[in-house]
Design an enzyme around this catalytic site. Structure first.
Site, PDB file in Angstrom:
ATOM      1  N   GLU A  64     -14.675  22.528  -1.547  1.00 50.06           N
ATOM      2  CA  GLU A  64     -13.870  21.764  -0.613  1.00 50.06           C
ATOM      3  C   GLU A  64     -12.567  21.372  -1.282  1.00 50.06           C
ATOM      4  O   GLU A  64     -12.347  21.657  -2.465  1.00 50.06           O
ATOM      5  CB  GLU A  64     -14.644  20.537  -0.113  1.00 50.06           C
ATOM      6  CG  GLU A  64     -15.873  20.908   0.710  1.00 50.06           C
ATOM      7  CD  GLU A  64     -16.607  19.696   1.262  1.00 50.06           C
ATOM      8  OE1 GLU A  64     -16.096  18.566   1.123  1.00 50.06           O
ATOM      9  OE2 GLU A  64     -17.686  19.882   1.836  1.00 50.06           O
ATOM     10  N   HIS A 101      -9.171  11.250   7.310  1.00 48.20           N
ATOM     11  CA  HIS A 101      -9.632  12.641   7.193  1.00 48.20           C
ATOM     12  C   HIS A 101      -8.717  13.531   8.018  1.00 48.20           C
ATOM     13  O   HIS A 101      -8.365  13.199   9.150  1.00 48.20           O
ATOM     14  CB  HIS A 101     -11.072  12.779   7.688  1.00 48.20           C
ATOM     15  CG  HIS A 101     -11.733  14.045   7.252  1.00 48.20           C
ATOM     16  ND1 HIS A 101     -11.436  15.277   7.817  1.00 48.20           N
ATOM     17  CD2 HIS A 101     -12.672  14.291   6.305  1.00 48.20           C
ATOM     18  CE1 HIS A 101     -12.165  16.213   7.231  1.00 48.20           C
ATOM     19  NE2 HIS A 101     -12.917  15.634   6.305  1.00 48.20           N
ATOM     20  N   ARG A 145     -10.475   9.584  -1.937  1.00 47.42           N
ATOM     21  CA  ARG A 145     -11.776  10.124  -2.356  1.00 47.42           C
ATOM     22  C   ARG A 145     -11.790  11.649  -2.375  1.00 47.42           C
ATOM     23  O   ARG A 145     -11.353  12.296  -1.430  1.00 47.42           O
ATOM     24  CB  ARG A 145     -12.883   9.633  -1.409  1.00 47.42           C
ATOM     25  CG  ARG A 145     -14.256  10.207  -1.750  1.00 47.42           C
ATOM     26  CD  ARG A 145     -15.347   9.546  -0.958  1.00 47.42           C
ATOM     27  NE  ARG A 145     -15.275   9.789   0.467  1.00 47.42           N
ATOM     28  CZ  ARG A 145     -15.714  10.903   1.070  1.00 47.42           C
ATOM     29  NH1 ARG A 145     -16.215  11.889   0.359  1.00 47.42           N
ATOM     30  NH2 ARG A 145     -15.651  11.017   2.383  1.00 47.42           N
ATOM     31  N   ARG A 182      -7.119  15.289   0.574  1.00 47.53           N
ATOM     32  CA  ARG A 182      -7.123  14.880   1.979  1.00 47.53           C
ATOM     33  C   ARG A 182      -5.873  14.112   2.400  1.00 47.53           C
ATOM     34  O   ARG A 182      -5.371  14.296   3.514  1.00 47.53           O
ATOM     35  CB  ARG A 182      -8.370  14.024   2.264  1.00 47.53           C
ATOM     36  CG  ARG A 182      -9.638  14.828   2.265  1.00 47.53           C
ATOM     37  CD  ARG A 182     -10.847  13.957   2.455  1.00 47.53           C
ATOM     38  NE  ARG A 182     -12.048  14.789   2.559  1.00 47.53           N
ATOM     39  CZ  ARG A 182     -13.280  14.302   2.631  1.00 47.53           C
ATOM     40  NH1 ARG A 182     -13.470  12.993   2.619  1.00 47.53           N
ATOM     41  NH2 ARG A 182     -14.314  15.113   2.719  1.00 47.53           N
ATOM     42  N   HIS A 201     -11.622   7.747   8.090  1.00 48.68           N
ATOM     43  CA  HIS A 201     -12.873   8.388   7.665  1.00 48.68           C
ATOM     44  C   HIS A 201     -13.639   7.599   6.616  1.00 48.68           C
ATOM     45  O   HIS A 201     -14.860   7.516   6.686  1.00 48.68           O
ATOM     46  CB  HIS A 201     -12.561   9.782   7.126  1.00 48.68           C
ATOM     47  CG  HIS A 201     -13.757  10.553   6.688  1.00 48.68           C
ATOM     48  ND1 HIS A 201     -14.799  10.856   7.548  1.00 48.68           N
ATOM     49  CD2 HIS A 201     -14.100  11.090   5.482  1.00 48.68           C
ATOM     50  CE1 HIS A 201     -15.716  11.554   6.898  1.00 48.68           C
ATOM     51  NE2 HIS A 201     -15.320  11.687   5.645  1.00 48.68           N
TER      52      HIS A 201
END
Length: 431
Positions: free
Chosen positions: A111, A225, A363, A267, A328
């Site tokens: 990811e 997000h 994060r 992100r 998110h």
């Protein structure tokens, strides 16, 4: 009504349940859930769980986490996360967690902002698999009691120590006497109009911490997000389109069908690029394209996303997915040490409501479930070592009553966030 337990755990997600399972079986434990026991953010998690792939990957994993967090992370916490990741994944597998495999070996996906494929997963419903594994194990334990539809209204304190909580269940006020309280109350997504979170998660634990002058940290660190399914005129929880979709080849496109960003950047960077493109296109969404991937693969690897998008009128094997950023994750929260202890004695915080410092300002993908595992186990270990030294037998709980707030928990958190985050406009927050 008054109940007596050794440990009160507030929250039934990964951190609350894993904490309960790692406590000594001799302890009498109560786990409460504000809603249905499965109605938590853990259940919604799609992508997977980060883990170091071996000793040689630990330093790289640490660097990836620091870089994604803009180097505002707490280094000691990140080192613990990486070094203890493998053992905690093994513990989950021993509990029965079924991870996807390729040729008999655990599969790893990639990811955004990860240097290598290091994320283990269970199709695109990893959180559901994690929750079901933990709740099945918890139901086997005679020392663990589970209460649903039970809301913590306040903690009980005396001489700077936490000695229990006051809850509402079935419209009845109940005093919970306990040697230790663990807050695992989740995030703050319910405060936002556009969020991937469960709507009842409104920062209750954070509000209680603010009320009692318990230290909080980095509550301005709120993650957006990049890819939530866009639905016009809907204020319900947004369907997350997992970052693993982009990790497996999904492309972000503008209204002309052109790529405009590297999909696997952190992100915050991808979200900013999407907001900029939305403004340029004069649209409230951009497109996520996976139509170039094989139909059978998409339906198998992303079965949940495929089915949920189909319900909403989008066949991801043929159609572009309309996506827009949404709130998110909450990287800040109640400040804790490396054993998840708060600034108040006998009070711990784990999971999204805590601020371990591991995430910094942003994060890294799939580090949330891992943080919930690693730091809730550390909390359990610390409780196991120290709980015998806590005595509440002399305390007269009849002296304690609910101190009704002039403001709701939701209002307390909203006001605090607004005072710090000038860039979070009122229209982004729920009424």
């Amino acid at each position: 009504m008054k109940l007596i337990y050794d440990v009160l755990i507030v929250g039934s997600g990964v951190s609350g349940l894993y904490c309960a399972l790692n406590l000594n079986p001799s302890l009498n434990i109560l786990v409460i859930s504000k809603e249905d026991i499965s109605n938590n953010n853990t259940y919604l998690a799609q992508g997977g769980i980060s883990t170091a792939k071996g000793k040689e990957d630990i330093s790289v994993f640490i660097e990836d986490t620091l870089r994604a967090g803009q180097y505002k992370n707490k280094l000691e916490s990140v080192e613990i996360l990486a070094n203890e990741s493998i053992d905690n994944i093994e513990s989950m597998v021993n509990y029965g967690l079924n991870l996807d495999k390729i040729n008999g070996e655990v599969a790893f996906t990639k990811e955004g902002a990860h240097s290598v494929n290091r994320i283990v997963y269970s199709k695109d419903t990893t959180g559901k698999a994690v929750f079901e594994t933990l709740i099945e194990e918890a139901n086997k334990r005679k020392n663990i009691t589970l209460y649903e539809y039970t809301c913590l209204t306040d903690i009980i304190t005396t001489n700077g120590k936490c000695i229990g909580g006051i809850v509402i269940k079935d419209q009845q006020e109940i005093i919970i006497c306990s040697k230790v309280v663990v807050l695992a109350t989740g995030g703050i997504g319910g405060l936002f109009k556009n969020s991937t979170n469960q709507r009842h998660l409104t920062g209750d634990g954070l509000a209680i911490a603010l009320k009692h002058n318990i230290k909080v940290k980095d509550i301005n660190y709120i993650q957006i997000h990049p890819t939530a399914f866009y639905e016009e005129n809907s204020e319900s929880r947004k369907l997350l389109i997992s970052e693993s979709v982009r990790g497996e080849g999904g492309k972000l496109l503008n209204k002309h069908g052109e790529r405009f960003v590297d999909e696997l950047l952190p992100r915050d960077i991808v979200s900013k690029a999407i907001f900029k493109q939305m403004k340029k296109d004069n649209r409230e969404y951009v497109y996520l394209d996976v139509t170039h991937l094989e139909d059978k693969y998409l339906k198998n690897r992303f079965s949940f996303i495929y089915e949920q998008c189909l319900i909403r009128g989008t066949d991801i094997t043929k159609d572009y997915i309309k996506v827009a950023p949404a709130q998110h994750y909450f990287m800040g929260g109640i400040e804790v040490d490396l054993d998840s202890k708060t600034s108040m004695d006998n009070l711990y915080a784990v999971g999204e409501i805590s601020c371990t410092g591991v995430h910094g300002a942003n994060r890294l993908a799939s580090n949330s479930l891992l943080e919930g595992l690693v730091f809730s186990k550390r909390a359990s270990n610390h409780i196991n070592e120290n709980i015998d030294n806590i005595d509440i037998s002399h305390i007269n709980y009849n002296e304690f009553k609910i101190d009704l707030l002039n403001l709701s928990n939701k209002d307390i958190v909203l006001n605090e966030i607004k005072s710090i985050r000038g860039d979070l406009k009122d229209e982004l927050l729920a009424n």
